[in-house]
Design a protein around this motif. Structure first.
Motif, PDB file in Angstrom:
ATOM      1  N   ASP A   1    -134.614  12.110 -44.193  1.00 54.58           N
ATOM      2  CA  ASP A   1    -133.189  12.286 -44.499  1.00 54.58           C
ATOM      3  C   ASP A   1    -133.044  12.657 -45.976  1.00 54.58           C
ATOM      4  OD1 ASP A   1    -130.435  12.156 -44.149  1.00 54.58           O
ATOM      5  OD2 ASP A   1    -130.330   9.993 -44.521  1.00 54.58           O
ATOM      6  N   PRO A   2    -133.450  13.898 -46.342  1.00 54.25           N
ATOM      7  CA  PRO A   2    -133.497  14.234 -47.771  1.00 54.25           C
ATOM      8  C   PRO A   2    -132.115  14.217 -48.434  1.00 54.25           C
ATOM      9  CG  PRO A   2    -133.986  16.159 -46.416  1.00 54.25           C
ATOM     10  CD  PRO A   2    -133.878  14.997 -45.485  1.00 54.25           C
ATOM     11  N   MET A   3    -132.110  13.826 -49.702  1.00 55.62           N
ATOM     12  CA  MET A   3    -130.863  13.714 -50.463  1.00 55.62           C
ATOM     13  C   MET A   3    -130.136  15.056 -50.518  1.00 55.62           C
ATOM     14  SD  MET A   3    -128.825  11.631 -51.917  1.00 55.62           S
ATOM     15  CE  MET A   3    -129.752  10.119 -51.739  1.00 55.62           C
ATOM     16  N   SER A   4    -130.908  16.156 -50.619  1.00 56.24           N
ATOM     17  CA  SER A   4    -130.276  17.482 -50.699  1.00 56.24           C
ATOM     18  C   SER A   4    -129.412  17.734 -49.469  1.00 56.24           C
ATOM     19  CB  SER A   4    -131.350  18.562 -50.810  1.00 56.24           C
ATOM     20  OG  SER A   4    -132.294  18.402 -49.760  1.00 56.24           O
ATOM     21  N   SER A   5    -129.883  17.315 -48.294  1.00 50.43           N
ATOM     22  CA  SER A   5    -129.128  17.566 -47.067  1.00 50.43           C
ATOM     23  C   SER A   5    -127.899  16.648 -47.001  1.00 50.43           C
ATOM     24  CB  SER A   5    -130.052  17.382 -45.866  1.00 50.43           C
ATOM     25  OG  SER A   5    -129.459  16.625 -44.869  1.00 50.43           O
ATOM     26  N   ILE A   6    -128.049  15.384 -47.443  1.00 49.22           N
ATOM     27  CA  ILE A   6    -126.900  14.460 -47.452  1.00 49.22           C
ATOM     28  C   ILE A   6    -125.799  15.016 -48.356  1.00 49.22           C
ATOM     29  CG2 ILE A   6    -126.121  12.124 -48.036  1.00 49.22           C
ATOM     30  CD1 ILE A   6    -129.014  11.161 -47.565  1.00 49.22           C
TER      31      ILE A   6
ATOM     32  N   SER B   1    -117.906  18.118 -46.150  1.00 50.55           N
ATOM     33  CA  SER B   1    -116.899  17.172 -45.643  1.00 50.55           C
ATOM     34  C   SER B   1    -115.718  17.059 -46.621  1.00 50.55           C
ATOM     35  CB  SER B   1    -117.556  15.805 -45.428  1.00 50.55           C
ATOM     36  OG  SER B   1    -116.600  14.786 -45.332  1.00 50.55           O
ATOM     37  N   LEU B   2    -116.012  17.042 -47.931  1.00 50.17           N
ATOM     38  CA  LEU B   2    -114.949  16.926 -48.942  1.00 50.17           C
ATOM     39  C   LEU B   2    -114.078  18.187 -48.962  1.00 50.17           C
ATOM     40  CD1 LEU B   2    -117.001  15.261 -51.843  1.00 50.17           C
ATOM     41  CD2 LEU B   2    -115.151  14.187 -50.559  1.00 50.17           C
ATOM     42  N   VAL B   3    -114.717  19.343 -48.797  1.00 55.28           N
ATOM     43  CA  VAL B   3    -113.968  20.601 -48.765  1.00 55.28           C
ATOM     44  C   VAL B   3    -113.071  20.627 -47.514  1.00 55.28           C
ATOM     45  CG1 VAL B   3    -114.162  23.112 -48.483  1.00 55.28           C
ATOM     46  CG2 VAL B   3    -115.619  21.933 -50.132  1.00 55.28           C
ATOM     47  N   GLN B   4    -113.651  20.262 -46.375  1.00 51.66           N
ATOM     48  CA  GLN B   4    -112.906  20.270 -45.109  1.00 51.66           C
ATOM     49  C   GLN B   4    -111.683  19.360 -45.151  1.00 51.66           C
ATOM     50  OE1 GLN B   4    -115.071  19.246 -41.536  1.00 51.66           O
ATOM     51  NE2 GLN B   4    -116.082  21.243 -41.515  1.00 51.66           N
ATOM     52  N   SER B   5    -111.843  18.153 -45.721  1.00 56.22           N
ATOM     53  CA  SER B   5    -110.725  17.199 -45.714  1.00 56.22           C
ATOM     54  C   SER B   5    -109.770  17.453 -46.885  1.00 56.22           C
ATOM     55  CB  SER B   5    -111.255  15.764 -45.786  1.00 56.22           C
ATOM     56  OG  SER B   5    -111.834  15.524 -47.054  1.00 56.22           O
ATOM     57  N   ASP B   6    -110.053  18.476 -47.708  1.00 57.20           N
ATOM     58  CA  ASP B   6    -109.256  18.767 -48.899  1.00 57.20           C
ATOM     59  C   ASP B   6    -109.030  17.463 -49.692  1.00 57.20           C
ATOM     60  OD1 ASP B   6    -107.778  20.166 -50.747  1.00 57.20           O
ATOM     61  OD2 ASP B   6    -105.902  20.015 -49.621  1.00 57.20           O
TER      62      ASP B   6
ATOM     63  N   GLY C   1    -119.996   6.002 -55.452  1.00 55.39           N
ATOM     64  CA  GLY C   1    -118.946   4.987 -55.337  1.00 55.39           C
ATOM     65  C   GLY C   1    -119.268   3.864 -54.381  1.00 55.39           C
ATOM     66  N   GLU C   2    -118.293   3.003 -54.180  1.00 56.04           N
ATOM     67  CA  GLU C   2    -118.456   1.906 -53.235  1.00 56.04           C
ATOM     68  C   GLU C   2    -117.129   1.635 -52.542  1.00 56.04           C
ATOM     69  OE1 GLU C   2    -118.456  -1.922 -56.053  1.00 56.04           O
ATOM     70  OE2 GLU C   2    -120.053  -0.488 -56.496  1.00 56.04           O
ATOM     71  N   PRO C   3    -117.212   1.165 -51.289  1.00 56.47           N
ATOM     72  CA  PRO C   3    -115.956   0.963 -50.550  1.00 56.47           C
ATOM     73  C   PRO C   3    -115.163  -0.202 -51.127  1.00 56.47           C
ATOM     74  CG  PRO C   3    -117.862   0.276 -49.225  1.00 56.47           C
ATOM     75  CD  PRO C   3    -118.398   0.748 -50.522  1.00 56.47           C
TER      76      PRO C   3
ATOM     77  N   PRO D   1    -114.350   7.301 -41.618  1.00 55.90           N
ATOM     78  CA  PRO D   1    -115.644   6.625 -41.446  1.00 55.90           C
ATOM     79  C   PRO D   1    -116.835   7.549 -41.712  1.00 55.90           C
ATOM     80  CG  PRO D   1    -114.246   6.338 -39.486  1.00 55.90           C
ATOM     81  CD  PRO D   1    -113.532   7.283 -40.391  1.00 55.90           C
ATOM     82  N   LYS D   2    -116.747   8.827 -41.274  1.00 57.11           N
ATOM     83  CA  LYS D   2    -117.886   9.735 -41.434  1.00 57.11           C
ATOM     84  C   LYS D   2    -118.101  10.073 -42.912  1.00 57.11           C
ATOM     85  CE  LYS D   2    -119.920  13.781 -39.361  1.00 57.11           C
ATOM     86  NZ  LYS D   2    -119.709  15.069 -38.714  1.00 57.11           N
ATOM     87  N   GLN D   3    -116.978  10.349 -43.609  1.00 56.10           N
ATOM     88  CA  GLN D   3    -117.073  10.689 -45.034  1.00 56.10           C
ATOM     89  C   GLN D   3    -117.534   9.466 -45.836  1.00 56.10           C
ATOM     90  OE1 GLN D   3    -113.584  11.937 -47.638  1.00 56.10           O
ATOM     91  NE2 GLN D   3    -114.372  13.901 -46.952  1.00 56.10           N
ATOM     92  N   THR D   4    -117.042   8.275 -45.452  1.00 55.68           N
ATOM     93  CA  THR D   4    -117.464   7.041 -46.124  1.00 55.68           C
ATOM     94  C   THR D   4    -118.970   6.879 -45.991  1.00 55.68           C
ATOM     95  OG1 THR D   4    -115.342   6.020 -45.623  1.00 55.68           O
ATOM     96  CG2 THR D   4    -117.135   4.521 -46.200  1.00 55.68           C
ATOM     97  N   ASP D   5    -119.493   7.138 -44.778  1.00 56.72           N
ATOM     98  CA  ASP D   5    -120.932   7.023 -44.537  1.00 56.72           C
ATOM     99  C   ASP D   5    -121.708   7.982 -45.440  1.00 56.72           C
ATOM    100  OD1 ASP D   5    -123.309   6.259 -42.915  1.00 56.72           O
ATOM    101  OD2 ASP D   5    -123.233   8.385 -42.365  1.00 56.72           O
ATOM    102  N   LEU D   6    -121.212   9.240 -45.550  1.00 54.53           N
ATOM    103  CA  LEU D   6    -121.890  10.234 -46.394  1.00 54.53           C
ATOM    104  C   LEU D   6    -121.836   9.825 -47.866  1.00 54.53           C
ATOM    105  CD1 LEU D   6    -120.719  13.526 -44.656  1.00 54.53           C
ATOM    106  CD2 LEU D   6    -123.091  12.784 -44.945  1.00 54.53           C
ATOM    107  N   LEU D   7    -120.665   9.336 -48.311  1.00 55.38           N
ATOM    108  CA  LEU D   7    -120.531   8.899 -49.713  1.00 55.38           C
ATOM    109  C   LEU D   7    -121.521   7.782 -50.013  1.00 55.38           C
ATOM    110  CD1 LEU D   7    -116.627   8.899 -49.951  1.00 55.38           C
ATOM    111  CD2 LEU D   7    -118.122  10.189 -51.474  1.00 55.38           C
ATOM    112  N   LEU D   8    -121.653   6.850 -49.080  1.00 49.75           N
ATOM    113  CA  LEU D   8    -122.563   5.720 -49.302  1.00 49.75           C
ATOM    114  C   LEU D   8    -124.020   6.173 -49.297  1.00 49.75           C
ATOM    115  CD1 LEU D   8    -120.856   2.899 -47.199  1.00 49.75           C
ATOM    116  CD2 LEU D   8    -120.907   3.169 -49.692  1.00 49.75           C
TER     117      LEU D   8
END
Lengths: 214, 214
Positions: free
Chosen positions: B17-22, B29-34, B62-64, B50-57
């Protein structure tokens, strides 16, 4: 002392639109939208539609915040921390190479850098930032005892020392686009070993550390 | 010094699960959700699914933040300002009577109270809060010279002085519901006029000020 109205129509306006009715409408609007705010210090940041914003303003609760563009955000961050442009440039430099970069709170450095998520791997680099024109950062690692002390610490904590110099190349820090003209140079400092008479330096290329032997 | 993985499966997990792909997934995801955040000091508060939160983590950005209930919010505000329960009780007391209440920054008081929106009317009361057990507030208006000085200031600025005493009636300030047991008493201080030999006090009933002549 009675109320002192502002202008001749103010009293009529107030009577026609009593505060009790504004507050009732606002309460029902907040319940309907299931309003939830973000706590920010002692303030609450609330996302509100145009109608709710109007009610909030008429009831004199809070004030609207303006949407910042990139330029304004950049100026705001600079006003919070004068070294923001250099610090952000260095942060982005490492992030673009897919290092996970966290602010350092343990080693009197600027950042620590991880090869992947900190839940999987220990941080690999203690990162110290030297910025052109920043008197505090320019005094760092200036004398041999500081370099040796920092290096010694890094050995104990099993991390490498990465020094990033940010060169402005004559660009100002007036807008985010100026940062594109900045260059970041990486230096890792290693011990010279008289046994093999080699000076070892290491260079980061992407997410890899390459050891160069001279 | 190479990477020090945490546990035996950590390296395999990181490679799978390489960092570049995450980071790429997060960017899209950030572009899509504006995505738009709230600026809070030097932090950004971002509402994320939930999906964007998972990617951010997973990308270690940041932190939730946890949703606070009334009780937790009350404790948080108390930790920011020990006098919060009394201050909030007094604020609510006036707001429930449809006064518009603003924090005071001009007259060394706690609040100023407006009959309607400040764009229509000047503030009518300078409000000083006396809280049981709060040593700083208990030292206010204790000596005659303070009362006279404050009263004199109020005359110059054409506002009345309203003193609110908050009585805890033996209730603790451990939860928001405790505030229901508190009582607030209003005192307005006026000058005794020997000419008409009347002492005038004023009482607030709802949004009205009633002048009582003794």
């Amino acid at each position: 002392m009675g109320p002192r109205w502002k202008g001749k129509d103010a009293k009529a306006k107030a009577l026609a639109d009593p505060m009790s009715s504004i507050v009732l409408q606002l309460q029902s609007s907040l319940v309907q939208s299931d309003a939830q705010g973000f706590l920010c210090g002692c303030n609450v940041l609330l996302e509100a539609g145009p109608k709710q914003t109007d009610l909030l303003l008429r009831a004199c609760f809070g004030e609207p915040i303006k949407k910042l563009n990139d330029q304004e955000l950049f100026q705001y961050m600079k006003s919070k921390k004068t070294t923001f442009p250099d610090s952000y440039k260095a942060y982005s430099h490492l992030r673009l190479k897919n290092w996970v970069v966290m602010y350092d709170s343990n080693y009197c450095a600027d950042f620590v850098a991880y090869r992947h998520h900190p839940s999987l791997v220990h941080s690999e680099f203690v990162v110290i930032l030297l910025s052109e024109g920043d008197s505090e950062s320019n005094d760092r690692l200036r004398v041999w005892s500081d370099v040796r002390g920092t290096k010694r610490l890094c050995k104990v904590i099993k991390k490498a020392l990465l020094v990033l110099s940010v060169d402005k190349n004559g660009h100002d820090a007036t807008s985010p686009s100026c940062l594109e003209g900045y260059t970041v140079t990486e230096h890792t400092i290693s011990r010279w070993s008289p046994n093999n008479a080699m000076r070892i330096t290491r260079k980061m290329i992407g997410n890899q550390v390459v050891v160069l032997c001279h």
